[in-house]
Design a protein around this motif. Structure first.
Motif: not given
Length: 178
Positions: A56, A75-76, A96
């Protein structure tokens, strides 16, 4: 400093030069453009050139990456417009993480104290849950600590502590993050 004394060391092999030339073509067609190609296509190209990318992640238009094979993204992760990752050394971005528009991540510099102007390359680590706001500069050898916030137009030339809010040129800690 005498630029005439500079000698490039560790010159890349012919296969790396060819790989880089192909990457430049792909980068110009799919990354350095206003055409809104799907992230899946951009990530597929980055992985094909050796980048390690988590789930993502979003890569906005005009993101410039020097060497994908020197890039790790968790991720993210969000890379905003005009982010430039000049990674002649490893750049590791945690989970994040938001790197806002016009931010420059620079892993190389030159030793101005030597007449030969030697190239200095050091990795950059951006840990989890970091927001680097717009128009920042992150210098070689820096680790951005977990849960940090780097405020607008800051220049980070030394590593940051976890949970800190940093501002300025050079960036200094102004408070702990809530």
């Amino acid at each position: 400093m005498k630029l005439s004394s500079y000698r490039e060391t560790n010159l890349p092999s012919m296969s790396i030069k060819i790989k880089y030339a192909i990457w430049l073509l792909i980068s110009n067609l799919f990354f350095l453009t206003n055409i809104p190609y799907p992230n899946k296509i951009k990530i597929l190209f980055l992985k094909a050139f050796g980048a390690k990318i988590g789930k993502k992640s979003i890569i906005k238009p005009w993101v410039k990456i020097k060497f994908p094979w020197e890039l790790e993204i968790g991720d993210d992760v969000w890379l905003g417009e005009n982010v430039w990752i000049d990674n002649i050394s490893k750049v590791s971005i945690g989970n994040n993480v938001c790197i806002s528009q016009n931010t420059f991540i620079l892993t190389g510099n030159h030793n101005y104290r030597k007449e030969t102007f030697d190239l200095i390359t050091l990795p950059i680590i951006i840990e989890d849950n970091v927001w680097i706001t717009a128009n920042c500069l992150i210098a070689n050898g820096v680790t951005i600590g977990k849960n940090s916030l780097i405020l607008l137009s800051s220049t980070v030339i030394s590593s940051t502590e976890e949970n800190g809010v940093y501002r300025g040129n050079p960036a200094i800690k102004i408070k702990n993050k809530l």
